[in-house]
Design a protein around this motif. Structure first.
Motif, short mmCIF file in Angstrom:
data_model
loop_
_atom_site.label_atom_id
_atom_site.label_comp_id
_atom_site.label_asym_id
_atom_site.label_seq_id
_atom_site.Cartn_x
_atom_site.Cartn_y
_atom_site.Cartn_z
N THR A 177 0.85 -1.20 0.00
CA THR A 177 0.00 0.00 0.00
C THR A 177 0.88 1.24 0.00
O THR A 177 1.63 1.47 0.95
CB THR A 177 -0.92 0.01 1.24
OG1 THR A 177 -1.69 -1.20 1.26
CG2 THR A 177 -1.86 1.19 1.22
N LYS A 178 0.79 2.03 -1.05
CA LYS A 178 1.62 3.23 -1.17
C LYS A 178 0.79 4.49 -0.90
O LYS A 178 -0.33 4.63 -1.41
CB LYS A 178 2.24 3.31 -2.57
CG LYS A 178 3.19 4.49 -2.75
CD LYS A 178 3.88 4.43 -4.10
CE LYS A 178 4.78 5.65 -4.31
NZ LYS A 178 5.86 5.76 -3.31
N VAL A 179 1.36 5.37 -0.09
CA VAL A 179 0.73 6.68 0.14
C VAL A 179 0.99 7.55 -1.09
O VAL A 179 2.14 7.83 -1.43
CB VAL A 179 1.30 7.35 1.40
CG1 VAL A 179 0.75 8.76 1.55
CG2 VAL A 179 0.98 6.52 2.64
N THR A 180 -0.07 7.95 -1.76
CA THR A 180 0.10 8.74 -2.99
C THR A 180 -0.32 10.20 -2.82
O THR A 180 0.01 11.03 -3.65
CB THR A 180 -0.70 8.10 -4.15
OG1 THR A 180 -2.04 7.83 -3.73
CG2 THR A 180 -0.04 6.80 -4.57
N LYS A 181 -1.03 10.49 -1.72
CA LYS A 181 -1.40 11.88 -1.47
C LYS A 181 -1.77 12.04 0.00
O LYS A 181 -2.37 11.15 0.59
CB LYS A 181 -2.59 12.30 -2.35
CG LYS A 181 -2.93 13.79 -2.28
CD LYS A 181 -4.07 14.13 -3.24
CE LYS A 181 -4.41 15.62 -3.20
NZ LYS A 181 -5.55 15.94 -4.11
N ILE A 182 -1.39 13.16 0.58
CA ILE A 182 -1.75 13.48 1.96
C ILE A 182 -2.23 14.92 2.00
O ILE A 182 -1.57 15.82 1.47
CB ILE A 182 -0.55 13.34 2.93
CG1 ILE A 182 0.18 12.01 2.75
CG2 ILE A 182 -1.00 13.50 4.37
CD1 ILE A 182 1.50 11.93 3.51
N LYS A 183 -3.37 15.14 2.62
CA LYS A 183 -3.83 16.52 2.81
C LYS A 183 -4.55 16.64 4.14
O LYS A 183 -5.12 15.68 4.66
CB LYS A 183 -4.73 16.97 1.65
CG LYS A 183 -6.01 16.17 1.49
CD LYS A 183 -6.81 16.69 0.29
CE LYS A 183 -8.08 15.87 0.09
NZ LYS A 183 -8.87 16.35 -1.06
N ASP A 195 -3.49 5.63 -5.10
CA ASP A 195 -4.24 6.53 -6.01
C ASP A 195 -5.75 6.25 -6.05
O ASP A 195 -6.43 6.77 -6.94
CB ASP A 195 -3.68 6.44 -7.44
CG ASP A 195 -2.35 7.16 -7.59
OD1 ASP A 195 -2.20 8.24 -6.99
OD2 ASP A 195 -1.46 6.63 -8.28
N GLU A 196 -6.27 5.45 -5.13
CA GLU A 196 -7.70 5.14 -5.24
C GLU A 196 -8.45 5.14 -3.91
O GLU A 196 -9.58 5.63 -3.84
CB GLU A 196 -7.90 3.79 -5.94
CG GLU A 196 -7.11 2.63 -5.38
CD GLU A 196 -7.33 1.34 -6.18
OE1 GLU A 196 -8.33 1.26 -6.89
OE2 GLU A 196 -6.48 0.43 -6.07
N HIS A 197 -7.89 4.60 -2.84
CA HIS A 197 -8.62 4.53 -1.58
C HIS A 197 -8.21 5.69 -0.66
O HIS A 197 -7.08 6.17 -0.73
CB HIS A 197 -8.33 3.21 -0.86
CG HIS A 197 -8.68 2.01 -1.69
ND1 HIS A 197 -9.96 1.73 -2.08
CD2 HIS A 197 -7.88 1.02 -2.20
CE1 HIS A 197 -9.96 0.61 -2.80
NE2 HIS A 197 -8.72 0.17 -2.89
#
Length: 435
Positions: A177-183, A195-197
């Motif tokens: 499981t790769k972290v692709t975005k954090i906000k 990129d999906e969950h």
């Protein structure tokens, strides 16, 4: 998969997994998750090292007291944990050798530091070349520091066992499981995976190792720092060399201000021997092969040229050292000859098989200097561990306990059970030893 967590840890190396171990023991009702992009924990640096459990003789007791204490107590904690879980732990010692007068002065300093950091007379001893010849006839040196409180293990096995214990305390491990975005929004973190969950967290701990700086930058933290990556390569010695020495042999670092490690003679926990590492500059924390480095070459160079790393890259001494390391990667004989200085019996022609390569990521500040120590950065909703090379795997358990205790003391997290039992230890007793 659950979507809401109290604490999310990014990175399933030995540090992130150890953090989850203590957090889950102290907080039975909190929902905790570890996110790891690979299919298993300790896939990169934590599982690609030499497996050494080091005595704290390399740490200045005044400037690096916490690191020294973490390494000192980490040794006894790993030894106790190994007995508890029936895991490999071999007390086989290490020998640090000096081949000139300058090196002897360094060994004298290491002896002083080691004793000030808690090592006893039986744990560490400085010997001259005649004494060394009696116990290790194949070693050629002017002087040697024999460190008996030093051991070998397999940190990949340790990390997987710690993960199992942490899972039993309630931690979720999200592998592959790769972290692709954090906000950050509405008082919590929204973390996009693959990129999906999306999952949500009240508090974020960044223990992403070679990608920790990238994770920090993605949430506007640690922007004055950048990282550079070095691939450490090894050569396996043939079995006829397995009894060449009784202990692993290290040489005094020639350039301690740079992350270039003088090659060692390594005896692993299974008895096999290796030469390494060098420190070849690469362009990715996963730059084990040419394809990955080519892919990351342009973006990494642009990042470095627009940061303090630019000053390091154009430093003449750094360039010369880097070229020497590249040469050692291209020429097996060059690398073996470094070890022949103190183990002249080794024949490069007999060494034909490469060992496992690992990647060490080092931080450079905005002045172009390599940062020698771990960097801890906190804000109201996150905590970032950057440059975690020391106290390394040896000190991972006590250092993780220190971080958890620190977060509790400053109110960023709340431990539900101060007197919690974590495996064979009371949490409060671990902290007391680090004071």
């Amino acid at each position: 998969m659950a979507h809401d967590f109290d604490i999310v840890i990014i990175g399933g190396g030995i540090l992130g997994t150890s953090l989850s171990y203590f957090l889950s023991s102290l907080n039975k009702s909190k929902k905790i998750a570890v996110i790891e992009q690979e299919h298993s924990v300790a896939f990169h640096t934590s599982g690609r090292n030499t497996g050494k459990v080091h005595a704290p003789y390399l740490y200045n007791p005044e400037k690096k007291k916490l690191f020294a204490k973490s390494a000192f107590h980490g040794y006894e904690m790993w030894e106790e944990y190994a007995k508890l879980r029936d895991l490999p732990f071999k007390e086989d010692g290490v020998i640090e050798v000096a081949t000139d007068q300058k090196g002897i002065k360094v060994l004298e300093k290491y002896l002083k530091w080691g004793k000030e950091n808690g090592l006893e007379e039986k744990d560490i001893k400085l010997v001259n070349k005649e004494e060394m010849k009696k116990t290790e006839p194949e070693i050629k040196c002017e002087s040697a520091l024999c460190v008996y409180r030093d051991a070998s293990t397999d940190y990949s096995v340790f990390t997987k066992s710690i993960m199992k214990d942490s899972k039993e305390s309630g931690t979720d491990f999200l592998l592959d499981t790769k972290v692709t975005k954090i906000k950050k929004e509405s008082g919590k973190w929204t973390i996009t995976l693959n990129d999906e969950h999306e999952i949500y967290a009240k508090f974020l701990i960044n223990a992403a190792g070679g990608e920790a700086v990238d994770v920090a930058h993605s949430v506007d933290v640690a922007e004055k720092f950048t990282d550079v990556h070095f691939r450490g390569e090894y050569w396996k010695a043939p079995s006829e060399y397995n009894k060449l020495t009784k202990s692993s042999v290290y040489s005094v670092p020639e350039f301690p201000d740079y992350p270039f490690l003088d090659p060692h003679w390594i005896i692993r926990v299974d008895g096999s021997c290796e030469i390494g590492p060098n420190a070849v500059p690469v362009f990715s924390p996963h730059g084990y092969d040419a394809a990955e480095n080519i892919k990351e070459f342009i973006p990494k160079m642009l990042e470095m040229l627009n940061s303090g790393a630019r000053k390091a890259v154009f430093d003449k001494q750094f360039q010369e050292l880097a070229m020497n390391e590249i040469q050692s990667s291209m020429s097996k004989t060059t690398m073996v000859n470094r070890v022949k200085k103190f183990l002249p019996k080794i024949d490069a022609k007999k060494i034909t098989e490469k060992g496992t390569a690992g990647i060490r990521s080092s931080i450079i500040d905005d002045k172009g200097k390599f940062v020698p120590d771990v960097i801890l950065i906190e804000d109201e909703m996150s905590f970032h561990v950057l440059n975690y090379n020391s106290p390394g795997a040896t000190g991972a358990l006590p250092f993780s306990a220190h971080i958890v205790n620190h977060l509790n003391k400053i109110g960023l997290i709340t431990n539900e059970e101060e007197e919690a039992v974590c495996g064979p230890w009371k949490f409060s007793e671990i902290i007391e030893k680090l004071q």
